[in-house]
Motif scaffolding. Structure first.
Motif, short mmCIF file in Angstrom:
data_model
loop_
_atom_site.label_atom_id
_atom_site.label_comp_id
_atom_site.label_asym_id
_atom_site.label_seq_id
_atom_site.Cartn_x
_atom_site.Cartn_y
_atom_site.Cartn_z
N ALA A 26 0.67 -1.20 0.12
CA ALA A 26 0.04 -0.01 -0.03
C ALA A 26 0.95 1.05 0.01
N THR A 27 0.40 2.23 -0.19
CA THR A 27 0.82 3.81 -0.18
C THR A 27 -0.08 4.49 0.71
N LYS A 28 0.59 5.05 1.76
CA LYS A 28 -0.22 5.88 2.58
C LYS A 28 0.46 7.27 2.78
N ALA A 29 -0.57 8.23 3.07
CA ALA A 29 -0.04 9.49 3.40
C ALA A 29 -0.72 10.16 4.71
N ASN A 30 0.01 10.56 5.80
CA ASN A 30 -0.37 11.05 6.80
C ASN A 30 -0.82 9.94 7.79
N GLY A 31 -0.50 8.66 7.50
CA GLY A 31 -0.89 7.34 8.03
C GLY A 31 -2.25 6.76 7.48
N TYR A 32 -2.72 7.41 6.53
CA TYR A 32 -4.12 6.92 6.00
C TYR A 32 -3.77 6.20 4.47
N PRO A 33 -4.27 4.93 4.20
CA PRO A 33 -4.11 4.47 2.83
C PRO A 33 -4.65 5.29 1.79
N VAL A 34 -3.74 5.16 0.75
CA VAL A 34 -4.26 5.89 -0.48
C VAL A 34 -4.53 4.87 -1.42
N VAL A 35 -3.74 4.10 -1.85
CA VAL A 35 -4.23 2.79 -2.99
C VAL A 35 -3.24 1.78 -1.92
N THR A 36 -4.23 0.42 -2.33
CA THR A 36 -3.90 -0.70 -1.83
C THR A 36 -4.17 -1.88 -2.91
N SER A 37 -3.42 -3.00 -2.76
CA SER A 37 -3.56 -4.07 -3.50
C SER A 37 -5.19 -4.55 -3.48
N ALA A 38 -5.54 -5.17 -4.43
CA ALA A 38 -7.05 -5.58 -4.12
C ALA A 38 -6.94 -7.08 -4.75
N ARG A 39 -7.93 -7.73 -4.07
CA ARG A 39 -8.17 -9.39 -4.78
C ARG A 39 -8.65 -9.54 -5.71
N GLU A 40 -9.44 -8.53 -6.18
CA GLU A 40 -9.86 -8.70 -7.46
C GLU A 40 -9.19 -8.24 -8.56
N GLU A 41 -9.01 -9.47 -9.47
CA GLU A 41 -7.86 -9.44 -10.56
C GLU A 41 -8.36 -8.17 -11.78
N GLY A 42 -7.22 -7.59 -11.93
CA GLY A 42 -7.08 -6.19 -12.90
C GLY A 42 -7.67 -5.19 -12.18
N SER A 43 -7.77 -5.08 -11.09
CA SER A 43 -8.14 -3.72 -10.33
C SER A 43 -7.05 -3.51 -9.22
N PHE A 44 -7.12 -2.04 -8.51
CA PHE A 44 -6.51 -1.89 -7.35
C PHE A 44 -7.70 -1.24 -6.50
N CYS A 45 -7.49 -1.12 -5.13
CA CYS A 45 -8.39 -0.23 -4.18
C CYS A 45 -7.81 1.11 -4.08
N LEU A 46 -8.71 2.14 -4.35
CA LEU A 46 -8.52 3.59 -4.04
C LEU A 46 -9.26 3.99 -2.82
N HIS A 47 -8.60 4.50 -1.74
CA HIS A 47 -9.33 4.88 -0.48
C HIS A 47 -9.60 6.42 -0.80
N ILE A 48 -11.06 6.91 -0.76
CA ILE A 48 -11.46 8.12 -1.23
C ILE A 48 -12.93 8.24 -0.49
N ASP A 49 -13.28 9.50 -0.06
CA ASP A 49 -14.36 9.64 0.61
C ASP A 49 -15.53 8.93 0.01
N ARG A 50 -16.56 8.62 0.69
CA ARG A 50 -17.92 8.01 0.23
C ARG A 50 -18.40 8.85 -0.95
N ASP A 51 -18.49 10.07 -0.74
CA ASP A 51 -19.21 10.90 -1.80
C ASP A 51 -18.54 10.87 -3.25
N THR A 52 -17.32 10.76 -3.10
CA THR A 52 -16.59 10.67 -4.16
C THR A 52 -16.55 9.36 -4.83
N VAL A 53 -16.61 8.17 -3.98
CA VAL A 53 -16.65 6.97 -4.52
C VAL A 53 -18.26 6.85 -5.35
#
Length: 111
Positions: A26-53
């Motif tokens: 993962a990469t984090k900023a200020n202790g919070y995740p930004v991008v993490t690997s995902a179990r779903e093939e062909g995708s990664f996980c982006l950590h962003i607020d729910r409204d933006t999601v």
């Protein structure tokens, strides 16, 4: 686009660090995740607020999506095969900036 390119890009942003999140890379900023690997093939996980999601899923469901595991959480899956990679890079930067703007996470006891 692939995981290594996403990971390297996110880690290159000011204040970002290469680390882990739930045992995966993962990469984090200020202790919070930004991008993490995902179990779903062909995708990664982006950590962003729910409204933006929700906005991302509505405006580009071919790129931004969720499985039931992520529903209701401030995280969205992002397909590497996006038709708009510039938007993906900009969204990673947005998530990074939001993490930096948050109050720093306090370290867990015992770490």
């Amino acid at each position: 686009m692939n995981w290594q390119a996403v990971f390297d890009f996110a880690a290159s942003l000011p204040g970002a660090e290469r680390t882990t999140h739930y045992g995966g890379p993962a990469t984090k900023a200020n202790g919070y995740p930004v991008v993490t690997s995902a179990r779903e093939e062909g995708s990664f996980c982006l950590h962003i607020d729910r409204d933006t999601v929700e906005m991302l899923k509505e405006t580009d469901p071919a790129t931004f999506w969720q499985t039931p595991h992520y529903a209701g959480w401030p995280a969205v899956l992002v397909r590497y095969a996006s038709d708009d990679p510039e938007r993906v890079w900009a969204t990673i930067e947005q998530a990074h900036d939001a993490a930096l703007a948050r109050k720093p996470k306090r370290p867990r006891k015992g770490t």
